[in-house]
Design an enzyme around this catalytic site. Structure first.
Site, PDB file in Angstrom:
ATOM      1  N   LYS A 139      28.048  41.764  74.145  1.00 22.14           N
ATOM      2  CA  LYS A 139      27.151  42.857  73.784  1.00 22.14           C
ATOM      3  C   LYS A 139      27.088  43.869  74.922  1.00 22.14           C
ATOM      4  CE  LYS A 139      23.962  40.785  70.449  1.00 22.14           C
ATOM      5  NZ  LYS A 139      22.540  40.469  70.159  1.00 22.14           N
ATOM      6  N   GLU A 159      14.055  32.265  58.080  1.00 20.88           N
ATOM      7  CA  GLU A 159      12.668  32.524  57.673  1.00 20.88           C
ATOM      8  C   GLU A 159      12.116  31.433  56.762  1.00 20.88           C
ATOM      9  OE1 GLU A 159      14.705  36.411  58.611  1.00 20.88           O
ATOM     10  OE2 GLU A 159      15.168  34.687  57.326  1.00 20.88           O
ATOM     11  N   ARG A 205      11.971  37.014  52.508  1.00 22.08           N
ATOM     12  CA  ARG A 205      13.028  36.020  52.369  1.00 22.08           C
ATOM     13  C   ARG A 205      12.485  34.602  52.281  1.00 22.08           C
ATOM     14  NH1 ARG A 205      17.997  38.153  55.973  1.00 22.08           N
ATOM     15  NH2 ARG A 205      18.875  36.328  54.983  1.00 22.08           N
TER      16      ARG A 205
END
Length: 627
Positions: free
Chosen positions: A280, A365, A393
């Site tokens: 990243k 979730e 979700r």
């Protein structure tokens, strides 16, 4: 360097594929520089996009896009994809109203094969496309690109489990920028990737299986021997067991490794899995040093990296994080849970001060809520910090595992209402509607910072499921009271006494309601609770005003205004009700305040709607019974 920058010559992947392979490294340098300068001017997701530049170039260079399908997961890493597919000029209005989206969007480009914003959907969607191509007899490659964080979600493994037994050509690329991989990424892994992905190796394997098919014991031994050799050299045993041919890990920034490996995989049939390692923030030292800080940025100076646009006021997220630590000190039963949103949900301090009571469950979730339910069953007091749009979700777990069992789980719901630049995929537009209809739920929306803190305490001490829903960013600037006091459940407050019109404001809408009330000489109620609604306050206002107006930053259908209408009906009250809120459509990206103004949810918009309603009311009934 050529006189004309290579990037200036690329308006589509067709032009990209006409470049010599030796030119691609220079293109990556130019593309990386362009993205840093571009995002510095607009804000957006930076570190993740800098990490996928070489991979994006290699994918469009090897595959015949858009005929071949690229399905990106989440979309945080697709800026290079957008630039290479003819949207470089559009980056100037990235994530702005009327501009291009920060995520793939089917309506925006034929190269955006699947619209995303939430994670872990790519493999499922790509498998559907691959099966469709097979059933229609179309020669097409389908590639899903998924990050290691998104791979933590159960949905990704559901798709892998299905894909491994479906006769379809699917390539899954795991973009790994965080996992610790035991074997070093280098010459050996590059050699093995080419070997395992090559046609010679795979042809030999198929031939061997055919020869040994009459000797099942020997065939099983050969398969286990191959798995053992791969298992010693690569971390791919799990994916092999799921039915994929695992390749990697390879350096995701090394085009000389990526391109031949992808070319080999393009020629193979069946489910393939390529594991690439990326970094990243690659190529921008500040983002490399702190990829979390530079994940989503506002405008900044590329030289010193100082992020602009910081407000001096506390955000609701910070208020929640401080409250969580204060309550944890007061109650040893408190446990904090987040589905991979520690920084975004304000749990950094809590994670540092209470590491044994902090749980980041990954992008999961559904698991987060059922995990919280299990903790609550054993006498703990779980607090789940979650974005409104991500709570969607886990709706079944909220209903079945928490509310049905009436368990004391507190949902701290961040990003309620419009969120701005992330747009429709991240707007918290539906939570009041989908929460209010669930039995046993306590649902609150604070109008200011101090009220948010009090509501969190109220929900935490409630012996049942509760939710505190607060917006992104800072509040009006109300000072916080010391201590951990709560609020009486189901009681609003009258903030202004006026005539004829009563504005019933929920959460963030109190401030514009009070401003509009000055022009209207209207009463204003801070309702605080969506469920249970303050029926006594509704009755009092209905009996003393000609018009009630509910105002919410939530979908009108099934929202707080619907609860007001239900209360009026249950009490046999016939006072007219005007409901203001979000319309029955998805709200696109843009500045949140401008969007609210366009939707009539700022002070002038509220005043204008009320005046129009009063005029219609006067036309209908004249001056009879008008107070």
């Amino acid at each position: 360097m050529p006189a004309t920058p290579l990037l200036d010559t690329i308006n589509s992947p067709v032009a990209l594929r006409q470049l010599a392979r030796d030119d691609l490294a220079q293109l990556a340098v130019e593309l990386r520089s362009f993205l840093i300068e571009s995002v510095a001017k607009t804000g957006g997701h930076l570190s993740s996009n800098l990490g996928t530049i070489e991979l994006t170039i290699a994918l469009h260079y090897v595959f015949d896009t858009p005929h071949d399908r690229l399905v990106w997961d989440v979309g945080h890493q697709t800026y290079a994809h957008k630039v290479l597919t003819g949207r470089r000029a559009g980056m100037a209005k990235l994530r702005m109203q009327g501009g291009i989206s920060g995520f793939p969007r089917r309506s925006e480009s034929e190269y955006d094969t699947f619209g995303v914003g939430h994670s872990s959907t790519s493999i499922s969607a790509a498998l559907g496309m691959a099966v469709a191509a097979r059933d229609k007899g179309e020669a097409r490659n389908v590639v899903a690109i998924i990050g290691d964080g998104a791979m933590s979600a159960g949905m990704a493994f559901e798709a892998l489990n299905n894909a491994g037994v479906v006769d379809a050509n699917l390539l899954v690329i795991l973009n790994d920028n965080d996992m610790s991989i035991s074997p070093p990424v280098g010459a050996l892994n590059r050699y093995l990737a080419r070997l395992f992905s090559g046609r010679t190796f795979n042809a030999a394997r198929r031939a061997g299986e055919k020869v040994l098919s009459s000797l099942p014991t020997v065939l099983e031994f050969a398969k286990r021997a191959e798995e053992h050799v791969k298992g010693m050299l690569t971390p791919g045993t799990l994916f092999e067991e799921l039915g994929f041919n695992y390749i990697g890990p390879i350096d995701g920034h090394d085009l000389s490794s990526l391109i031949p490996t992808l070319q080999n995989l393009k020629a193979l049939k069946g489910p393939q899995f390529l594991h690439v390692i990326t970094k990243k923030g690659q190529g921008y030292k500040l983002a490399e040093a702190d990829p979390v800080l530079y994940h989503g940025v506002s405008k900044f100076d590329t030289a010193d990296g100082i992020l602009a646009g910081k407000s001096g006021k506390l955000t609701y997220t910070q208020i929640f994080g401080d409250w969580l630590c204060d309550m944890a000190a007061a109650d040893l039963r408190l446990v904090g849970i987040t589905p991979a949103m520690r920084e975004g949900s304000g749990l950094v301090r809590f994670a540092q001060e209470y590491p044994g009571r902090y749980h980041d469950v990954g992008i999961a979730e559904q698991h987060a809520l059922s995990f919280a339910a299990g903790l609550a069953c054993e006498g703990m007091k779980p607090v789940v910090a979650i974005y409104s749009t991500f709570l969607q979700r886990a709706y079944d777990q909220l209903i079945h595992d928490i509310a049905l069992q009436n368990l004391p789980v507190l949902l701290a719901i961040d990003r309620g209402g419009l969120v701005g630049a992330d747009g429709a995929t991240h707007n918290g537009a539906f939570d009041l509607s989908y929460l209010a209809c669930i039995p046993n739920m306590l649902v609150m929306a604070p109008a200011d910072e101090n009220e948010c803190r009090k509501m969190l305490t109220t929900g935490f001490r409630h012996e049942g499921p509760s939710a505190v829903r607060y917006p992104r960013g800072s509040g009006p600037g109300v000072a916080l009271e010391a201590g951990l006091d709560g609020l009486p459940i189901g009681r609003g407050e009258l903030r202004r006494r006026g005539k004829r019109v009563a504005l019933l404001a929920f959460g963030s809408m109190l401030a514009p309601a009070l401003e509009a009330a000055g022009e209207l000489d209207a009463s204003v109620a801070n309702m605080r609770f969506i469920k249970p609604l303050d029926a006594d306050l509704v009755r009092e206002l209905a009996s003393t005003h000609d018009l009630l107006v509910s105002i919410e930053e939530n979908a009108l259908i099934g929202g707080a205004g619907s609860e007001v209408a239900r209360s009026l009906a249950q009490q046999g009250l016939v006072t007219p009700l005007l409901r203001l809120g979000l319309p029955d459509r998805f709200i696109d990206q843009g500045d949140s305040m401008q969007l609210l103004a366009q939707l009539g949810l700022d002070a002038p918009g509220i005043a204008g709607s009320v005046k129009a309603a009063l005029a219609n009311l006067s036309d209908l009934v004249g001056n009879v019974n008008m107070r």
